[in-house]
Design a protein around this motif. Structure first.
Motif, PDB file in Angstrom:
ATOM      1  N   LEU A 145       0.832  -1.208   0.000  1.00 19.33           N
ATOM      2  CA  LEU A 145       0.000   0.000   0.000  1.00 19.33           C
ATOM      3  C   LEU A 145       0.863   1.253   0.000  1.00 19.33           C
ATOM      4  CD1 LEU A 145      -2.699   1.359  -0.005  1.00 19.33           C
ATOM      5  CD2 LEU A 145      -2.863   1.005   2.478  1.00 19.33           C
ATOM      6  N   LYS A 146       1.951   1.245   0.735  1.00 23.27           N
ATOM      7  CA  LYS A 146       2.856   2.401   0.739  1.00 23.27           C
ATOM      8  C   LYS A 146       3.391   2.673  -0.672  1.00 23.27           C
ATOM      9  CE  LYS A 146       4.408   2.180   5.556  1.00 23.27           C
ATOM     10  NZ  LYS A 146       5.549   1.908   6.481  1.00 23.27           N
ATOM     11  N   LYS A 147       3.740   1.609  -1.382  1.00 21.51           N
ATOM     12  CA  LYS A 147       4.246   1.787  -2.750  1.00 21.51           C
ATOM     13  C   LYS A 147       3.165   2.352  -3.671  1.00 21.51           C
ATOM     14  CE  LYS A 147       7.681  -1.939  -2.507  1.00 21.51           C
ATOM     15  NZ  LYS A 147       8.066  -3.287  -2.992  1.00 21.51           N
ATOM     16  N   LEU A 148       1.945   1.848  -3.537  1.00 24.59           N
ATOM     17  CA  LEU A 148       0.856   2.294  -4.417  1.00 24.59           C
ATOM     18  C   LEU A 148       0.486   3.746  -4.148  1.00 24.59           C
ATOM     19  CD1 LEU A 148      -1.428  -0.874  -4.381  1.00 24.59           C
ATOM     20  CD2 LEU A 148       0.046  -0.092  -6.245  1.00 24.59           C
ATOM     21  N   ILE A 149       0.489   4.152  -2.880  1.00 23.46           N
ATOM     22  CA  ILE A 149       0.177   5.543  -2.544  1.00 23.46           C
ATOM     23  C   ILE A 149       1.121   6.492  -3.264  1.00 23.46           C
ATOM     24  CG2 ILE A 149       0.327   7.247  -0.664  1.00 23.46           C
ATOM     25  CD1 ILE A 149      -0.841   5.065   1.194  1.00 23.46           C
ATOM     26  N   GLU A 150       2.374   6.097  -3.379  1.00 25.78           N
ATOM     27  CA  GLU A 150       3.388   7.010  -3.921  1.00 25.78           C
ATOM     28  C   GLU A 150       3.469   6.981  -5.445  1.00 25.78           C
ATOM     29  OE1 GLU A 150       6.989   6.523  -1.656  1.00 25.78           O
ATOM     30  OE2 GLU A 150       6.027   7.375   0.135  1.00 25.78           O
ATOM     31  N   ILE A 151       2.523   6.283  -6.072  1.00 25.27           N
ATOM     32  CA  ILE A 151       2.446   6.274  -7.540  1.00 25.27           C
ATOM     33  C   ILE A 151       1.117   6.897  -7.958  1.00 25.27           C
ATOM     34  CG2 ILE A 151       2.430   4.842  -9.618  1.00 25.27           C
ATOM     35  CD1 ILE A 151       3.845   2.654  -7.967  1.00 25.27           C
ATOM     36  N   PRO A 152       1.123   8.080  -8.557  1.00 28.04           N
ATOM     37  CA  PRO A 152      -0.140   8.677  -9.002  1.00 28.04           C
ATOM     38  C   PRO A 152      -0.894   7.723  -9.927  1.00 28.04           C
ATOM     39  CG  PRO A 152       1.620  10.294  -9.108  1.00 28.04           C
ATOM     40  CD  PRO A 152       2.271   8.968  -8.816  1.00 28.04           C
ATOM     41  N   SER A 153      -2.198   7.593  -9.711  1.00 24.15           N
ATOM     42  CA  SER A 153      -2.983   6.642 -10.508  1.00 24.15           C
ATOM     43  C   SER A 153      -4.391   7.173 -10.733  1.00 24.15           C
ATOM     44  CB  SER A 153      -3.040   5.280  -9.802  1.00 24.15           C
ATOM     45  OG  SER A 153      -3.545   5.412  -8.483  1.00 24.15           O
ATOM     46  N   PHE A 154      -4.472   8.370 -11.312  1.00 25.94           N
ATOM     47  CA  PHE A 154      -5.782   8.930 -11.627  1.00 25.94           C
ATOM     48  C   PHE A 154      -6.471   8.067 -12.687  1.00 25.94           C
ATOM     49  CE2 PHE A 154      -3.310  13.041 -10.810  1.00 25.94           C
ATOM     50  CZ  PHE A 154      -3.543  12.968  -9.443  1.00 25.94           C
ATOM     51  N   SER A 155      -7.768   8.103 -12.688  1.00 24.88           N
ATOM     52  CA  SER A 155      -8.539   7.294 -13.632  1.00 24.88           C
ATOM     53  C   SER A 155      -8.082   7.538 -15.064  1.00 24.88           C
ATOM     54  CB  SER A 155     -10.025   7.625 -13.501  1.00 24.88           C
ATOM     55  OG  SER A 155     -10.464   7.403 -12.170  1.00 24.88           O
ATOM     56  N   LYS A 156      -7.889   6.461 -15.801  1.00 26.05           N
ATOM     57  CA  LYS A 156      -7.383   6.414 -17.182  1.00 26.05           C
ATOM     58  C   LYS A 156      -5.873   6.558 -17.253  1.00 26.05           C
ATOM     59  CE  LYS A 156     -11.504   7.730 -19.759  1.00 26.05           C
ATOM     60  NZ  LYS A 156     -12.027   8.495 -20.901  1.00 26.05           N
ATOM     61  N   ASP A 157      -5.220   6.729 -16.095  1.00 24.92           N
ATOM     62  CA  ASP A 157      -3.762   6.891 -16.081  1.00 24.92           C
ATOM     63  C   ASP A 157      -3.166   5.996 -14.988  1.00 24.92           C
ATOM     64  OD1 ASP A 157      -1.287   7.862 -16.804  1.00 24.92           O
ATOM     65  OD2 ASP A 157      -1.438   9.651 -15.536  1.00 24.92           O
ATOM     66  N   ALA A 185      -7.637  20.950  -0.122  1.00 18.61           N
ATOM     67  CA  ALA A 185      -7.578  21.061   1.337  1.00 18.61           C
ATOM     68  C   ALA A 185      -6.503  20.174   1.963  1.00 18.61           C
ATOM     69  CB  ALA A 185      -8.943  20.720   1.935  1.00 18.61           C
ATOM     70  N   TYR A 186      -5.773  19.407   1.158  1.00 21.56           N
ATOM     71  CA  TYR A 186      -4.715  18.545   1.706  1.00 21.56           C
ATOM     72  C   TYR A 186      -3.669  19.386   2.436  1.00 21.56           C
ATOM     73  CZ  TYR A 186      -5.565  13.781   0.031  1.00 21.56           C
ATOM     74  OH  TYR A 186      -6.054  12.515  -0.142  1.00 21.56           O
ATOM     75  N   THR A 187      -3.290  18.929   3.625  1.00 21.45           N
ATOM     76  CA  THR A 187      -2.169  19.543   4.342  1.00 21.45           C
ATOM     77  C   THR A 187      -0.919  18.675   4.252  1.00 21.45           C
ATOM     78  OG1 THR A 187      -2.733  18.493   6.456  1.00 21.45           O
ATOM     79  CG2 THR A 187      -3.767  20.616   5.977  1.00 21.45           C
ATOM     80  N   LEU A 188      -1.105  17.401   3.874  1.00 15.82           N
ATOM     81  CA  LEU A 188       0.009  16.471   3.675  1.00 15.82           C
ATOM     82  C   LEU A 188       0.183  16.214   2.188  1.00 15.82           C
ATOM     83  CD1 LEU A 188      -0.996  13.847   6.405  1.00 15.82           C
ATOM     84  CD2 LEU A 188       0.706  15.681   6.638  1.00 15.82           C
ATOM     85  N   ASP A 189       1.366  15.782   1.796  1.00 13.24           N
ATOM     86  CA  ASP A 189       1.583  15.420   0.402  1.00 13.24           C
ATOM     87  C   ASP A 189       0.780  14.149   0.111  1.00 13.24           C
ATOM     88  OD1 ASP A 189       2.545  14.477  -2.076  1.00 13.24           O
ATOM     89  OD2 ASP A 189       4.536  15.323  -1.718  1.00 13.24           O
ATOM     90  N   PRO A 190      -0.190  14.214  -0.823  1.00 15.87           N
ATOM     91  CA  PRO A 190      -1.042  13.049  -1.073  1.00 15.87           C
ATOM     92  C   PRO A 190      -0.298  11.860  -1.654  1.00 15.87           C
ATOM     93  CG  PRO A 190      -1.447  14.765  -2.711  1.00 15.87           C
ATOM     94  CD  PRO A 190      -0.557  15.359  -1.658  1.00 15.87           C
ATOM     95  N   PHE A 191       0.914  12.096  -2.180  1.00 15.65           N
ATOM     96  CA  PHE A 191       1.688  11.025  -2.810  1.00 15.65           C
ATOM     97  C   PHE A 191       2.886  10.595  -1.977  1.00 15.65           C
ATOM     98  CE2 PHE A 191      -0.264  13.493  -6.309  1.00 15.65           C
ATOM     99  CZ  PHE A 191      -1.171  12.521  -6.712  1.00 15.65           C
ATOM    100  N   VAL A 192       2.853  10.900  -0.704  1.00 15.69           N
ATOM    101  CA  VAL A 192       3.865  10.405   0.236  1.00 15.69           C
ATOM    102  C   VAL A 192       3.143   9.580   1.287  1.00 15.69           C
ATOM    103  CG1 VAL A 192       5.593  10.997   1.969  1.00 15.69           C
ATOM    104  CG2 VAL A 192       5.434  12.333  -0.146  1.00 15.69           C
ATOM    105  N   ALA A 193       3.537   8.320   1.418  1.00 13.62           N
ATOM    106  CA  ALA A 193       2.916   7.433   2.410  1.00 13.62           C
ATOM    107  C   ALA A 193       3.500   7.761   3.776  1.00 13.62           C
ATOM    108  CB  ALA A 193       3.171   5.982   2.042  1.00 13.62           C
TER     109      ALA A 193
END
Length: 360
Positions: free
Chosen positions: A21-33, A87-95
């Protein structure tokens, strides 16, 4: 099934899940990408010597002792995410792991379900004499109900009779799920100068029409999902203060229960309105599994509760019996600083295994 002696201990499965899960969080994966997360998922299965198949950005696999003569039970969830809100205060792509939580975009929806289902599949992978084949499909485009996710993949999957859909339900059983019907409407009127009388004002007529449908009660009420819910989610008319516009347009968000198909709900709404209506799609219908289904009964036997879910998922486009269950809380989905409790992942794996031991 025979008593299973898994190659992996429960603690190993939990550790594997958090690491993945930590690895997946740090890989952007928006829909279609989602290509990069699909590669990471492939790598996980390759590491554990499990052959996988790919269709677009969907990754799937079958149990080691797959038998074409048997029906299949599908474990499914998605690896795409929405975009992070401002509204994120944390980096969304850092686990970030702290205070018993794992923060990151997609951690709750539906990363925790994905890694828990992957470990559950790993646990059962080498089991022999199962009543069902076990298939896992980790798919794309769920967040946009896209055409290249589970809907496109499903015809390639072998004889699936039950789908277990991983979404955050606090590991309780969502035995029914509302469908989604989006309707665009238009009320026509007579354009005129605002200073003169006009008994055919499109906005006024539209307001009367909308007031009626928003107070309308559908005759049938679902035991699991309650009433069909119609929400006005958009309206537009006019560009100048002194001009009565020729039309007023609007959008209705309709959450349809298992008592109606989307087409039936649309026809009822159209019969109650004078506006011209157009449905964007009839694809995302409601779903339901019966209380006496063996999977539901197995879930109840291990202490899980049942409920009807107001949120939609890939269940809407899976053409077989399905049930929604997964770690996490739906209220955290799509929120800023999304997180999953580490303990929820471990609990998810344990409960999945306990239920499937009774079914497989």
């Amino acid at each position: 099934m025979k008593e299973l002696k898994s190659v992996y201990s429960l603690e190993e499965l939990k550790s594997n899940a958090v690491e993945l899960l930590k690895k997946l969080i740090e890989i952007p994966s928006f829909s279609k990408d989602e290509y990069n997360t699909s590669v990471e998922i492939e790598s996980f299965f390759t590491k554990h010597q499990i052959p996988t198949k790919r269709f677009k950005n969907n990754i799937w696999a079958v149990n080691k002792h797959f038998d074409e003569a048997k029906p299949s039970l599908l474990l499914n969830t998605h690896h795409d995410t929405v975009k992070p809100n401002k509204a994120y205060t944390l980096d969304p792509f850092v686990a970030i792991e702290k205070e018993g939580k794992l923060f990151g975009l997609g951690s709750n929806d539906a990363g925790a379900s994905l890694v828990s289902l992957a470990q559950t599949f790993l646990h059962f992978y080498e089991a022999e004499d199962l009543q069902y084949n076990l298939v896992i499909a980790l798919t794309a485009e769920e967040e946009i109900s896209g055409l290249n996710g589970i809907e496109a993949l499903f015809p390639q999957l072998p004889n699936v009779v039950l789908a277990v859909v991983g979404e955050p339900t606090q590991m309780n059983l969502a035995i029914a799920e509302k469908g989604l019907l989006v309707i665009d409407g238009e009320m026509k009127g007579t354009p005129s100068h605002a200073a003169h009388p006009n008994d055919d004002n499109s906005i006024v007529k539209c307001m009367e029409d909308l007031h009626h449908i928003l107070s309308f009660k559908f005759p049938k009420v679902s035991d699991y999902l309650g009433e069909v819910k119609v929400t006005l989610s958009g309206i537009h008319a006019g560009v100048q203060h002194n001009v009565v516009p020729e039309s007023c347009t609007f959008t209705l968000d309709v959450r349809v229960t298992d008592e109606y198909s989307n087409k039936e709900a649309f026809e009822i709404i159209q019969s109650q309105m004078k506006s011209n209506l157009t449905a964007r799609s009839f694809r995302l219908n409601s779903s339901k599994i019966e209380m006496d289904h063996p999977f539901v009964q197995a879930g109840i036997a291990v202490g899980r509760t049942t409920y009807g879910s107001p949120t939609s998922s890939d269940q809407a486009i899976i053409p077989c019996t399905s049930v929604k269950i997964g770690p996490g809380d739906s209220r955290r989905s799509h929120t800023a600083d999304e997180f999953i409790f580490i303990d929820e992942i471990g609990e998810g794996i344990e409960i999945y295994i306990k239920i499937l031991e009774k079914v497989l």
